[in-house]
Design a protein around this motif. Structure first.
Motif, PDB file in Angstrom:
ATOM      1  N   ARG A 118      14.683 -42.679 -26.565  1.00 26.68           N
ATOM      2  CA  ARG A 118      14.562 -42.010 -25.268  1.00 26.68           C
ATOM      3  C   ARG A 118      13.223 -41.304 -25.095  1.00 26.68           C
ATOM      4  N   GLY A 119      12.373 -41.372 -26.136  1.00 21.46           N
ATOM      5  CA  GLY A 119      11.029 -40.803 -26.019  1.00 21.46           C
ATOM      6  C   GLY A 119      10.986 -39.287 -26.125  1.00 21.46           C
ATOM      7  N   ILE A 120      11.839 -38.715 -26.963  1.00 23.40           N
ATOM      8  CA  ILE A 120      11.931 -37.247 -27.003  1.00 23.40           C
ATOM      9  C   ILE A 120      10.706 -36.610 -27.665  1.00 23.40           C
ATOM     10  N   GLU A 121      10.292 -37.137 -28.815  1.00 23.18           N
ATOM     11  CA  GLU A 121       9.174 -36.488 -29.521  1.00 23.18           C
ATOM     12  C   GLU A 121       7.931 -36.403 -28.642  1.00 23.18           C
ATOM     13  N   ARG A 122       7.665 -37.505 -27.952  1.00 19.40           N
ATOM     14  CA  ARG A 122       6.477 -37.554 -27.093  1.00 19.40           C
ATOM     15  C   ARG A 122       6.586 -36.518 -25.974  1.00 19.40           C
ATOM     16  N   ALA A 123       7.821 -36.362 -25.464  1.00 14.99           N
ATOM     17  CA  ALA A 123       8.017 -35.431 -24.346  1.00 14.99           C
ATOM     18  C   ALA A 123       7.960 -33.969 -24.801  1.00 14.99           C
ATOM     19  N   LEU A 124       8.120 -33.732 -26.102  1.00  9.21           N
ATOM     20  CA  LEU A 124       8.112 -32.347 -26.585  1.00  9.21           C
ATOM     21  C   LEU A 124       6.704 -31.755 -26.628  1.00  9.21           C
ATOM     22  N   VAL A 125       5.694 -32.600 -26.770  1.00 11.39           N
ATOM     23  CA  VAL A 125       4.317 -32.117 -26.912  1.00 11.39           C
ATOM     24  C   VAL A 125       3.919 -31.337 -25.653  1.00 11.39           C
ATOM     25  N   GLY A 126       3.310 -30.186 -25.865  1.00 10.88           N
ATOM     26  CA  GLY A 126       2.914 -29.337 -24.734  1.00 10.88           C
ATOM     27  C   GLY A 126       3.933 -28.259 -24.419  1.00 10.88           C
ATOM     28  N   GLY A 127       5.138 -28.390 -25.011  1.00  5.61           N
ATOM     29  CA  GLY A 127       6.189 -27.406 -24.798  1.00  5.61           C
ATOM     30  C   GLY A 127       5.894 -26.139 -25.569  1.00  5.61           C
ATOM     31  N   PRO A 128       6.801 -25.188 -25.639  1.00  6.53           N
ATOM     32  CA  PRO A 128       8.156 -25.285 -25.103  1.00  6.53           C
ATOM     33  C   PRO A 128       8.200 -25.107 -23.584  1.00  6.53           C
ATOM     34  N   ASN A 129       9.168 -25.807 -22.982  1.00  4.34           N
ATOM     35  CA  ASN A 129       9.411 -25.618 -21.558  1.00  4.34           C
ATOM     36  C   ASN A 129      10.924 -25.716 -21.314  1.00  4.34           C
TER      37      ASN A 129
END
Lengths: 261, 507
Positions: free
Chosen positions: B189-200
């Motif tokens: 589901r592409g979670i690791e990639r989406a975590l970069v730049g967080g936390p949000n």
């Protein structure tokens, strides 16, 4: 053998009375939300700002919650300083249309029964094939639990089957990942018509927390038409059971917890 | 020239990036290999892209004997000599690095994609596939056995039960399985990639759904990372309630697994009873926080829901009842010779193999490898309240079932002890700003085994990189080996005895 019989006596009869009687649910269950727009001061966006999936909008000064996107997390309820929004332990949430999930505080239009001909076919015997298409194993677990003695799904004539060719429909969980799209389409093609699609959980309805990711398709509707939407993250087993029974016309919309037949 | 002094830290101890030694390739390789020779293991090995041409390779090495984690990194270009021939533990990690960043581990004996997605760096592909060629799931070279009457059986991604998707390819001679190859990625589901730049706002829902049956385990690892970076001290009552939630998650899943194992050998009484008791444990988590999987409970700085006096008494009462019901249901297994025979004669994994593969959790402990984060790298309340490490040396389905039963009993006793008295503190503090340009590793013992999160922050205190290692990532290869020389009809039983996560692996 004697030990097995003694164990059986110890474990007792454990099937829930629902739908003959209202279900016993946890008091902290975050089920159907209660919205009171009269408490919303002009311009307040406190709930909108904390919603992880942009499920909340303020429309004409009133909060509107898309239950198809909602993860039923406690963030909005905690962020609201005015008590305009809270979750109730009411587990009835399933709808027949995506649009019905746009909740503005008025009565939710719960799932309608199938037409008479479909009910003739499926009303007393519904065989379903489950496909997880990116589900996190929580929706899957609470579908599985329906087959235990607690919910005893087969007493309603509903069963999960191993082969799509034996099925009357698909129960789909997950946002439909790019890597599961083809397998889902093939499974669907293998189900003989007439057939149903049931989307279980926020991911299957809207992509859930993964909405917008390139790796998935924002839910089942991007691939197949959906007959029943069961929101939640994951939905409580009673929410799923309630939805299935409504679809089959085994509950009247007005008298929850009461079976017709 | 001597190698720089090793950077040794504890679970949840943040360290400035400047304190982590940058190693030469030779030193990096030597560090990893030496650690693994001494029963150390690779908790994480991953790439962090620095530029289009440079990938930083990070290693987190766990030393179970000292409870320390060793950190180090090196930098590589588009290729480097593979570690896998000398260190099989890195096999899966190097495939992940190759797929994510298009960097080739040269000499890797089994270099295939893991999750079947395009490289995260455009123009770089470890298999030199053209950008316009669509990547189809599990379309790859499968290992094949040739010979008279050898046949191949392919199963999945859609399976017979309500279960996540994965593909299994068996090389068989009649019923006999020579080799099983497992191909995953359907759940990506592409979670690791989406975590970069967080936390949000989405970070917590990601954590709660990395592996949805391990909501508490992963969310805990995440929150402990945030708290470490914010130097925030979690109130004692919240610490205890977190362990309550983590042990309830273990109890629900272990009980469910024992029921499912009974089902797979056709022993209905335990299957039926445990299926229900598992729900009783899930309902206890819902009593605590309103959600059967613990969603909305653990948050950075503490927990959101209290266990006030009446609820505490209710939970204790339910635990007592569940303890009696579970013992009653599970002991039937050990008293039934047909069940024992099926369990004992299936799915061996030797201690040597478990060590070589770097297995964790129940699967490792059932092959005689004493590994448990709660005892060896304790964090939170486990620093004050010990829990015995369970184990069995047999390495078969029986051992994996019996370790679960030991853990159920110990978790129940642990909870009954902890719930006798809860510290009277607040439930939450607010973590402040996160340390910038730092790294922290948090481990938590989920019900499947070690969960490892590695968090790197940028100059603004945002996630520069976020690495998640679910226990399944270490253990899928263990299942493949355990099925060698078994009957293909043993696969469901063997699979269930590992019960690994597909989405936790695919992320």
């Amino acid at each position: 053998m004697l030990k097995v019989l003694l164990a059986r006596a110890h474990q007792g009869y454990r099937t829930v009375a629902y739908p003959a009687a209202p279900p016993t649910l946890p008091d902290r269950l975050r089920g159907r939300p209660h919205l009171d727009p009269t408490k919303c001061p002009p311009g307040c966006q406190a709930c909108v700002e904390v919603c992880p999936t942009a499920a909340l909008k303020i429309v004409a000064g009133k909060p509107q919650l898309d239950l198809g996107r909602c993860l039923f997390c406690p963030e909005c309820e905690r962020a609201c300083p005015h008590g305009a929004l809270h979750f109730t332990p009411d587990a009835r949430l399933a709808t027949s249309h995506r649009a019905a999930l746009h909740f503005d505080g008025r009565e939710l239009e719960l799932a309608r029964a199938l037409d008479e001909q479909s009910r003739k076919l499926f009303g007393r015997s519904l065989k379903l094939r489950q496909v997880s298409a990116g589900g996190c194993n929580a929706c899957e677990a609470d579908l599985n639990v329906l087959t235990t003695v607690v919910f005893d799904l087969s007493r309603f004539g509903i069963r999960f089957v191993a082969a799509p060719r034996h099925a009357d429909g698909l129960v789909i969980t997950g946002p439909v990942t790019r890597n599961m799209r083809l397998a889902l389409q093939k499974t669907w093609a293998a189900v003989p018509p007439p057939k149903l699609v049931i989307a279980v959980g926020a991911c299957a309805i809207s992509g859930g927390p993964f909405a917008g990711h390139a790796e998935q398709h924002d839910g089942v509707e991007s691939v197949l038409p959906v007959d029943l939407f069961i929101p939640g993250c994951p939905p409580h087993p009673i929410t799923i059971l309630d939805g299935l029974l409504r679809l089959l016309g085994r509950l009247t919309p007005a008298s929850p917890g009461k079976e017709i037949s | 020239m001597n190698a720089p002094a090793p950077c040794l830290i504890h679970n949840g101890e943040p360290v400035a990036l400047s304190r982590v030694p940058r190693l030469s390739w030779a030193d990096f390789r030597e560090t990893v290999l030496q650690a693994c020779e001494r029963e150390g293991r690779v908790a994480a090995l991953f790439g962090q892209p620095l530029s289009d041409d440079t990938l930083r390779l990070w290693a987190v090495l766990a030393h179970d004997d000292t409870g320390q984690l060793q950190l180090g990194y090196t930098e590589v270009g588009d290729a480097y000599p593979s570690l896998t021939p000398a260190c099989p533990q890195t096999h899966w990690f190097e495939r992940e690095i190759a797929e994510q960043w298009g960097v080739k581990p040269e000499g890797h004996p089994w270099l295939k994609p893991l999750r079947f997605h395009p490289s995260h760096r455009s123009g770089k592909d470890a298999w030199d596939r053209a950008a316009e060629v669509a990547i189809e799931p599990c379309v790859t070279d499968f290992f094949r056995v040739e010979g008279d009457e050898i046949h191949e059986v392919a199963v999945g991604p859609v399976h017979a039960g309500i279960i996540e998707p994965g593909h299994f390819r068996f090389q068989c001679h009649g019923e006999h399985v020579f080799h099983l190859e497992i191909a995953l990625g359907y759940q990506h589901r592409g979670i690791e990639r989406a975590l970069v730049g967080g936390p949000n706002g989405r970070t917590l829902p990601y954590m709660e759904t990395l592996a949805g049956d391990t909501t508490i385990g992963h969310t805990l690892a995440y929150c402990e990372a945030v708290e470490a970076l914010a130097r925030c001290s979690v109130p004692a009552r919240a610490q205890v309630l977190r362990t309550v939630a983590l042990e309830l998650e273990r109890l629900a899943n272990h009980t469910g697994d024992l029921g499912a194992l009974a089902n797979d050998v056709g022993y209905q009484p335990t299957a039926s009873f445990c299926g229900r008791i598992r729900g009783d444990f899930l309902n206890m988590t819902a009593l605590l926080c309103g959600n059967r999987f613990g969603r909305g409970f653990v948050r950075p700085g503490g927990v959101l829901f209290d266990l006030e006096e009446s609820r505490r008494a209710d939970l204790l009462q339910r635990l007592t009842a569940a303890a009696a019901d579970t013992a009653n249901a599970v002991n039937l297994l050990w008293n039934t010779s047909s069940v024992r025979a099926r369990f004992e004669n299936t799915g061996w994994l030797s201690r040597d193999h478990a060590l070589a593969l770097g297995l964790v959790g129940v699967a490792a402990r059932a092959s005689g490898v004493e590994r448990d984060v709660r005892a060896q790298f304790p964090s939170g309340h486990y620093r004050f309240a010990q829990i015995h490490v369970s184990g069995d040396a047999a390495g078969n389905v029986f051992a994996r079932a019996y370790v679960r039963w030991q853990e159920i009993q110990r978790s129940l006793a642990f909870l009954q002890e902890q719930l006798r008295h809860l510290p009277a503190t607040p439930l939450q503090t607010t973590p402040g700003a996160l340390a910038t340009e730092s790294v922290v590793v948090t481990l938590s013992e989920g019900w499947r085994g070690e969960i490892c999160h590695v968090v790197l922050t940028d100059p603004a205190g945002r996630w520069a990189h976020y690495k998640v290692v679910d226990p399944s990532f270490h253990n899928w290869m263990g299942l493949a080996l355990a099925l060698r020389d078994q009957q293909i009809s043993d696969f469901p039983l063997c699979n269930k005895s590992f019960n690994l996560s597909y989405c936790g692996h695919d992320l």
